[in-house]
Motif scaffolding. Structure first.
Motif, PDB file in Angstrom:
ATOM      1  N   GLU A   1     -68.870 -32.419  67.883  1.00 30.40           N
ATOM      2  CA  GLU A   1     -68.094 -31.515  68.727  1.00 30.40           C
ATOM      3  C   GLU A   1     -68.943 -31.023  69.887  1.00 30.40           C
ATOM      4  N   TYR A   2     -68.237 -30.696  70.956  1.00 32.68           N
ATOM      5  CA  TYR A   2     -68.837 -30.056  72.126  1.00 32.68           C
ATOM      6  C   TYR A   2     -68.387 -28.611  72.155  1.00 32.68           C
ATOM      7  N   GLN A   3     -69.311 -27.727  72.483  1.00 36.50           N
ATOM      8  CA  GLN A   3     -68.940 -26.340  72.730  1.00 36.50           C
ATOM      9  C   GLN A   3     -68.714 -26.222  74.233  1.00 36.50           C
TER      10      GLN A   3
ATOM     11  N   LYS B   1     -63.389 -31.570  69.782  1.00 35.89           N
ATOM     12  CA  LYS B   1     -63.745 -32.579  68.793  1.00 35.89           C
ATOM     13  C   LYS B   1     -64.196 -33.871  69.477  1.00 35.89           C
ATOM     14  N   ILE B   2     -65.279 -34.460  68.943  1.00 36.95           N
ATOM     15  CA  ILE B   2     -65.697 -35.808  69.320  1.00 36.95           C
ATOM     16  C   ILE B   2     -65.199 -36.708  68.196  1.00 36.95           C
ATOM     17  N   PRO B   3     -64.328 -37.666  68.487  1.00 39.16           N
ATOM     18  CA  PRO B   3     -63.749 -38.473  67.414  1.00 39.16           C
ATOM     19  C   PRO B   3     -64.814 -39.326  66.717  1.00 39.16           C
TER      20      PRO B   3
ATOM     21  N   VAL C   1     -64.043 -26.286  83.201  1.00 34.35           N
ATOM     22  CA  VAL C   1     -64.748 -26.067  81.936  1.00 34.35           C
ATOM     23  C   VAL C   1     -66.190 -26.553  82.091  1.00 34.35           C
ATOM     24  N   GLN C   2     -67.071 -25.975  81.298  1.00 31.96           N
ATOM     25  CA  GLN C   2     -68.466 -26.391  81.300  1.00 31.96           C
ATOM     26  C   GLN C   2     -68.877 -26.756  79.881  1.00 31.96           C
ATOM     27  N   LEU C   3     -69.529 -27.893  79.752  1.00 28.33           N
ATOM     28  CA  LEU C   3     -70.036 -28.325  78.451  1.00 28.33           C
ATOM     29  C   LEU C   3     -71.367 -27.608  78.209  1.00 28.33           C
ATOM     30  N   MET C   4     -71.407 -26.776  77.187  1.00 31.55           N
ATOM     31  CA  MET C   4     -72.596 -25.958  76.927  1.00 31.55           C
ATOM     32  C   MET C   4     -73.519 -26.569  75.866  1.00 31.55           C
ATOM     33  N   ARG C   5     -72.929 -27.020  74.748  1.00 34.55           N
ATOM     34  CA  ARG C   5     -73.721 -27.529  73.625  1.00 34.55           C
ATOM     35  C   ARG C   5     -73.018 -28.727  72.998  1.00 34.55           C
ATOM     36  N   ARG C   6     -73.785 -29.462  72.174  1.00 29.47           N
ATOM     37  CA  ARG C   6     -73.202 -30.562  71.422  1.00 29.47           C
ATOM     38  C   ARG C   6     -73.792 -30.546  70.016  1.00 29.47           C
ATOM     39  N   ARG C   7     -72.976 -31.061  69.076  1.00 30.52           N
ATOM     40  CA  ARG C   7     -73.422 -31.231  67.695  1.00 30.52           C
ATOM     41  C   ARG C   7     -72.913 -32.581  67.201  1.00 30.52           C
TER      42      ARG C   7
END
Length: 128
Positions: A100-102, A115-117, A45-51
């Motif tokens: 959250e991470y996309q 989800k980021i707790p 998996v690749q982490l693309m974005r974060r919010r």
């Protein structure tokens, strides 16, 4: 430490108050947080974005989003993990963050959110 698992990706967060970078007299409280992202799936998996949703105890809410984390869009192979450290400043001694991470499943380019707790940012002297 808090953690959660979404679609086989585990996110764990630890926090630390940064007293040496804080200035309470000027309403500046600095916190560091270490995130560990563990790929428990059978595919890369690749982490693309974060919010991020950032809450200050004075009622202020901020939303921060963007590409990757600390300038990277890491690829995490099955069974591997990615760790990084970042920081957040608040105007009060207490607050919280969640988000959250996309992610992108490289096998078939399927995008999904992890989800980021929610975790708390608290200056240690507030716990007494």
């Amino acid at each position: 430490m808090v953690n959660t698992i979404t679609e086989g990706v585990k996110v764990s967060v630890e926090t630390l108050y940064q007293q040496e970078y804080s200035n309470p007299a000027n309403e500046h409280f600095m916190f560091a947080y270490k995130v560990t992202i563990e790929n428990m799936t059978g595919y890369a998996v690749q982490l693309m974005r974060r919010r991020w949703d950032i809450f200050d105890s004075n009622g202020v809410h901020r939303e921060v989003e963007g590409e990757g984390v600390v300038g990277l869009q890491p690829v995490i192979e099955p069974g591997d993990q990615h760790e990084y450290v970042s920081g957040c400043n608040l105007k009060t001694e207490m607050g919280s963050m969640k988000g959250e991470y996309q992610m992108l499943r490289l096998l078939d380019n399927h995008e999904f959110d992890v989800k980021i707790p929610e975790f708390h940012l608290i200056a240690p002297y507030k716990l007494n």
